[in-house]
Design a protein around this motif. Structure first.
Motif, PDB file in Angstrom:
ATOM      1  N   ARG A  17     -26.477   5.824 -24.797  1.00  0.00           N
ATOM      2  CA  ARG A  17     -25.715   4.622 -25.033  1.00  0.00           C
ATOM      3  C   ARG A  17     -24.122   4.817 -24.948  1.00  0.00           C
ATOM      4  O   ARG A  17     -23.870   5.783 -25.616  1.00  0.00           O
ATOM      5  N   PRO A  18     -23.296   4.056 -24.584  1.00  0.00           N
ATOM      6  CA  PRO A  18     -22.030   4.306 -24.242  1.00  0.00           C
ATOM      7  C   PRO A  18     -21.413   4.133 -25.842  1.00  0.00           C
ATOM      8  O   PRO A  18     -21.891   3.422 -26.770  1.00  0.00           O
ATOM      9  N   LEU A  19     -20.423   4.919 -26.251  1.00  0.00           N
ATOM     10  CA  LEU A  19     -19.561   4.673 -27.306  1.00  0.00           C
ATOM     11  C   LEU A  19     -18.437   4.175 -27.125  1.00  0.00           C
ATOM     12  O   LEU A  19     -17.507   4.742 -26.403  1.00  0.00           O
ATOM     13  N   LYS A  20     -18.096   2.937 -27.614  1.00  0.00           N
ATOM     14  CA  LYS A  20     -16.645   2.260 -27.392  1.00  0.00           C
ATOM     15  C   LYS A  20     -15.935   2.238 -28.325  1.00  0.00           C
ATOM     16  O   LYS A  20     -16.370   2.066 -29.646  1.00  0.00           O
ATOM     17  N   PHE A  21     -14.763   2.475 -28.115  1.00  0.00           N
ATOM     18  CA  PHE A  21     -13.688   2.194 -29.231  1.00  0.00           C
ATOM     19  C   PHE A  21     -12.168   2.060 -28.699  1.00  0.00           C
ATOM     20  O   PHE A  21     -12.074   1.691 -27.295  1.00  0.00           O
ATOM     21  N   ALA A  22     -11.164   1.642 -29.287  1.00  0.00           N
ATOM     22  CA  ALA A  22      -9.922   1.152 -28.893  1.00  0.00           C
ATOM     23  C   ALA A  22      -9.205   1.911 -27.713  1.00  0.00           C
ATOM     24  O   ALA A  22      -8.644   1.317 -26.979  1.00  0.00           O
ATOM     25  N   SER A  23      -9.300   3.350 -27.961  1.00  0.00           N
ATOM     26  CA  SER A  23      -8.617   4.135 -26.728  1.00  0.00           C
ATOM     27  C   SER A  23      -9.525   4.433 -25.672  1.00  0.00           C
ATOM     28  O   SER A  23      -9.159   5.163 -24.826  1.00  0.00           O
ATOM     29  N   GLY A  24     -10.753   4.183 -25.618  1.00  0.00           N
ATOM     30  CA  GLY A  24     -11.780   4.450 -24.477  1.00  0.00           C
ATOM     31  C   GLY A  24     -12.839   4.146 -24.639  1.00  0.00           C
ATOM     32  O   GLY A  24     -13.818   3.585 -25.657  1.00  0.00           O
ATOM     33  N   GLU A  25     -13.803   4.613 -23.800  1.00  0.00           N
ATOM     34  CA  GLU A  25     -15.398   4.371 -23.772  1.00  0.00           C
ATOM     35  C   GLU A  25     -16.057   5.556 -23.232  1.00  0.00           C
ATOM     36  O   GLU A  25     -15.610   6.488 -22.287  1.00  0.00           O
TER      37      GLU A  25
END
Length: 366
Positions: A17-25
């Motif tokens: 599953r994708p890991l999403k955060f403020a500077s990207g995915e």
């Protein structure tokens, strides 16, 4: 013993599953496996994670600098001459993870040649590290569910929560939900990945302290010098430098100019040699450290464990070592295990990486 060849092999393994955060995915591991060969039949292995949105490196740039710049100068060298290798690579600007990976591969050779685990060569303070798990952007209920699964299955009780969204109430609502579900015994901290402005970060600091957050990593862009120092001087919890301290010089700058109160060490970007210097810097200044994660594979994670277990300073806090669990597969032939919230350092000579040749053949993209 002499270096005879250096390989840089691109490969891709998807994440579950994708890991999403403020500077990207991140949806897949587009990494580069480094192999340094010698005339003694010993091969050093390491893993390189391109992070174009953080360091500007890509698979292509890593392969190019390793094969076209570093290898021609390093073939024929003694792999024990790590300072000479560091000097050669240092003449090329940037390319942090490419340099770090070559350095780790050289240490792997040294450990194998001396028939000693690298974590013992570096210091041997302990043989295991506590694990912190990194939680990406999700609804609060999903974050709580993931954290509880990590606690129940692996014994993990330390968690980094990715924040940096606007409105900030999304993030702090998730932090509150985690604290209420996990209780006071859980170690929680925040990472905004430079996603907030200084004023936005400042608005949540009191709530973060009230919720018992241990620290806040990269609340805003460190290039906003006045804003970062305004935050650090007023924050009721420590401010941590990660992307703003990708090497020894920048770590020194952030710490001595009050841009941060503690600093992340990531072996993927500073190898073992420069990382050990950052440890010495922090100890000399009386500043705490913690081991960060570049969304590493098991090969990269084994290197982090080897380094972190070597020093008292890097073993005090839980280390970010679990995100390989999000990968659909891995190159490691002898998988890492998280048991009762800990990962043990490999007792095999070198770093302890064992790459499955069939899996590498399947996932390599060259």
């Amino acid at each position: 013993m002499k270096i005879t060849a250096i390989e840089a092999i691109p490969y891709t393994i998807p994440y579950r599953r994708p890991l999403k955060f403020a500077s990207g995915e991140v949806t897949e591991a587009d990494h580069v496996l480094i192999r340094v060969h010698t005339d003694a039949g010993i091969t050093g292995v390491s893993d390189t994670p391109p992070r174009p949105y953080t360091y500007g490196e890509t698979q292509g740039s890593i392969i190019s600098v390793v094969k076209d710049v570093f290898a021609p100068q390093m073939i024929g060298m003694d792999p024990f001459a790590r300072e000479a290798a560091r000097s050669i690579m240092g003449r090329t600007l940037n390319n942090a993870t490419a340099k770090g990976s070559v350095d780790i591969a050289l240490w792997d050779i040294v450990g194998q040649a001396l028939e000693t685990p690298v974590f013992r060569l570096l210091g041997g303070f302990t043989d295991r590290l506590r694990v912190s798990h990194m939680l990406g952007f999700k609804e609060a209920a999903a974050l709580v569910d993931e954290a509880q699964q990590m606690r129940d299955r692996y014994g993990i009780t330390a968690f980094k929560l990715k924040v940096g969204r606007t409105p900030t109430s999304l993030d702090m609502g998730a932090a509150r939900a985690l604290r209420e579900a996990l209780g006071e015994g859980a170690e929680l901290y925040l990472d905004a990945n430079r996603g907030w402005s200084a004023s936005e970060a400042g608005a949540v600091l009191a709530e973060a302290a009230e919720l018992g957050m241990q620290f806040l990593e990269e609340p805003n862009d460190a290039a906003e010098h006045l804003g970062r120092r305004w935050l650090t001087s007023r924050s009721p919890i420590p401010i941590a430098a990660d992307e703003s301290a990708p090497d020894l010089a920048s770590a020194a700058r952030e710490l001595v100019t009050s841009g941060a109160d503690l600093v992340a060490v990531k072996t993927a970007r500073t190898g073992f040699t420069e990382s050990s210097r950052i440890v010495g810097l922090a100890e000399g200044l009386g500043v705490e450290l913690y081991l960060g994660n570049q969304i590493d594979t098991q090969v990269g994670t084994a290197a982090s464990v080897a380094f972190g277990a070597a020093f008292e300073a890097t073993s005090r806090r839980a280390a970010e070592l679990s995100n390989f669990l999000d990968m659909a597969d891995d190159l490691m032939a002898d998988p890492l295990q998280i048991v009762e919230g800990h990962v043990r350092a490999r007792e095999a000579p070198g770093v302890g990486n064992s790459v499955d040749a069939d899996k590498l053949a399947h996932y390599r993209t060259d």
